[in-house]
Design an enzyme around this catalytic site. Structure first.
Site, PDB file in Angstrom:
ATOM      1  N   SER A 140       0.865  -1.171  -0.065  1.00 38.97           N
ATOM      2  CA  SER A 140       0.005  -0.003  -0.009  1.00 38.97           C
ATOM      3  C   SER A 140       0.765   1.401   0.005  1.00 38.97           C
ATOM      4  O   SER A 140       2.176   1.104   0.482  1.00 38.97           O
ATOM      5  CB  SER A 140      -0.934   0.116   1.227  1.00 38.97           C
ATOM      6  OG  SER A 140      -1.710   1.460   1.358  1.00 38.97           O
ATOM      7  N   TYR A 153      -1.086  -0.235  10.431  1.00 37.74           N
ATOM      8  CA  TYR A 153      -1.258  -0.882   9.049  1.00 37.74           C
ATOM      9  C   TYR A 153       0.026  -0.229   8.202  1.00 37.74           C
ATOM     10  O   TYR A 153       0.292  -0.990   7.366  1.00 37.74           O
ATOM     11  CB  TYR A 153      -2.715  -0.396   8.535  1.00 37.74           C
ATOM     12  CG  TYR A 153      -2.832  -0.468   7.125  1.00 37.74           C
ATOM     13  CD1 TYR A 153      -3.465  -1.911   6.811  1.00 37.74           C
ATOM     14  CD2 TYR A 153      -2.626   0.537   6.267  1.00 37.74           C
ATOM     15  CE1 TYR A 153      -3.697  -2.238   5.368  1.00 37.74           C
ATOM     16  CE2 TYR A 153      -3.018   0.149   4.672  1.00 37.74           C
ATOM     17  CZ  TYR A 153      -3.301  -1.129   4.563  1.00 37.74           C
ATOM     18  OH  TYR A 153      -3.671  -1.402   3.178  1.00 37.74           O
TER      19      TYR A 153
END
Length: 262
Positions: A140, A153
Site C-alpha cells: 500500500s 497498518y
C-alpha cells in the site's frame, strides 16, 4: 504446449483477490483460491470454471490461525503446479494507535506481515530450484506515508515493500520474479470491515482498474508497481535519494554533528 502455472491467491473471495482470480482465469491459468468465506469462494470458483474452462480449487483458511497457515504452507511446498503466489490477504486498521487492543494488533500483524512472509518462504526454495516462479505481494502507498495516521497498518505495508525488495535481490538470480504492488484507496470491502465508509474518501480507484494496472506491471516485470503514481520519476528519485543516503553512511565513526566538543 507448455501448461501455464497455477496461481494461488489469498484473500480471493472478494475485491482485489477475486479480480486477480478473474483476470488470471481469462488468461487460462488454473487457480487455487484461499479465503475465510468458503461459500463465496465456491461461487467464484464455479463461475470462473464455467466462464473460462479452468480448474479452480478452493481452500477455506483463516491465515491468522497457525494451523490454517501451516496447511497452506504445505500446499505451496508440495504442489509443483503452483507457479505464481499472489499474497493479497490483508486487513485495514480501525482507529488510531492508542485505540488498538492487543488482539487487534496481533491479528493485523499476523495477516499483513507474518502470513505473506511465511507463504513466500514456503514456496521460494521450490521456485529457486526450478529457476522460475513469481511472488506478488500487495502492499500500500500508506507504507510510504506515516502522515496518513494508520501507524500499524502502514508499518505492515512498509514491511511488505521491504520484504519484496529484499526477496528480489535474493531470488532474482535464481529466476524468481518478485513484484510489490502499492495501491492507494481502492473500492473494496476492506474499508467496511474497518468501519470506514469508502464513499467519504475524496478519491477511490475501482478494483478492476487497479488489478489491470498491476498486471501491466507484472507483464513488464516491474519490481515495484504503484498504479496511482502518475509521475514515475518520483519513485526513481526516491530510490536514487535512498541509495545516496546509504552511500553517505560511514559506520566507523559517528557523524561530526554528533561528536562532543571539548
Amino acid at each position: 504446449m507448455n501448461k501455464l502455472p497455477t496461481v494461488l491467491i489469498t484473500g480471493a473471495s472478494s475485491g482485489i483477490g477475486a479480480t486477480y482470480a478473474e483476470r488470471f482465469a481469462r488468461r487460462g491459468h488454473d487457480l487455487v483460491l484461499v479465503a475465510r468465506d468458503e461459500t463465496r469462494l465456491n461461487a467464484l470458483a464455479a463461475r470462473l470454471h464455467e466462464d473460462c474452462g479452468v480448474a479452480v480449487n478452493v481452500l477455506q483458511a483463516d491465515l491468522t490461525q497457525p494451523a490454517d497457515l501451516a496447511t497452506l504452507e504445505t500446499r505451496l511446498r508440495d504442489d509443483e503446479s503452483i507457479g505464481i503466489l499472489i499474497n493479497n490477504a490483508g486487513m485495514a486498521q480501525s482507529g488510531g494507535f492508542v485505540q488498538q487492543s492487543p488482539e487487534s494488533i496481533e491479528n493485523l500483524i499476523a495477516l499483513n506481515t507474518t502470513a505473506p512472509t511465511r507463504l513466500a518462504a514456503a514456496v521460494a526454495a521450490r521456485f529457486a530450484r526450478s529457476g522460475s516462479g513469481a511472488i506478488v505481494n500487495i502492499g500500500s502507498v500508506v507504507g510510504l506515508a506515516p502522515e496518513f495516521g494508520m501507524s500499524i497498518y502502514g508499518a505492515t505495508k512498509a514491511f511488505v515493500l521491504f520484504l519484496s525488495q529484499g526477496l528480489h535481490l535474493e531470488l532474482s538470480p535464481q529466476g524468481v520474479y518478485v513484484q510489490a504492488v502499492l495501491p492507494a484507496a481502492t473500492r473494496t470491502e476492506i474499508w467496511e470491515r474497518a468501519g470506514i465508509d469508502v464513499n467519504t474518501l475524496p478519491e477511490v480507484m475501482e478494483v478492476g482498474e487497479l488489478v489491470d494496472a498491476a498486471l501491466v506491471g507484472f507483464d513488464r516485470r516491474e519490481l515495484v508497481t504503484i498504479p496511482p503514481l502518475h509521475v514515475a520519476e518520483r519513485w526513481d528519485a526516491l530510490e536514487g535519494a535512498r541509495q545516496g543516503l546509504l552511500g553517505d553512511i560511514r559506520q566507523a565513526h559517528a557523524a561530526e554533528r554528533y561528536q562532543l566538543r571539548a
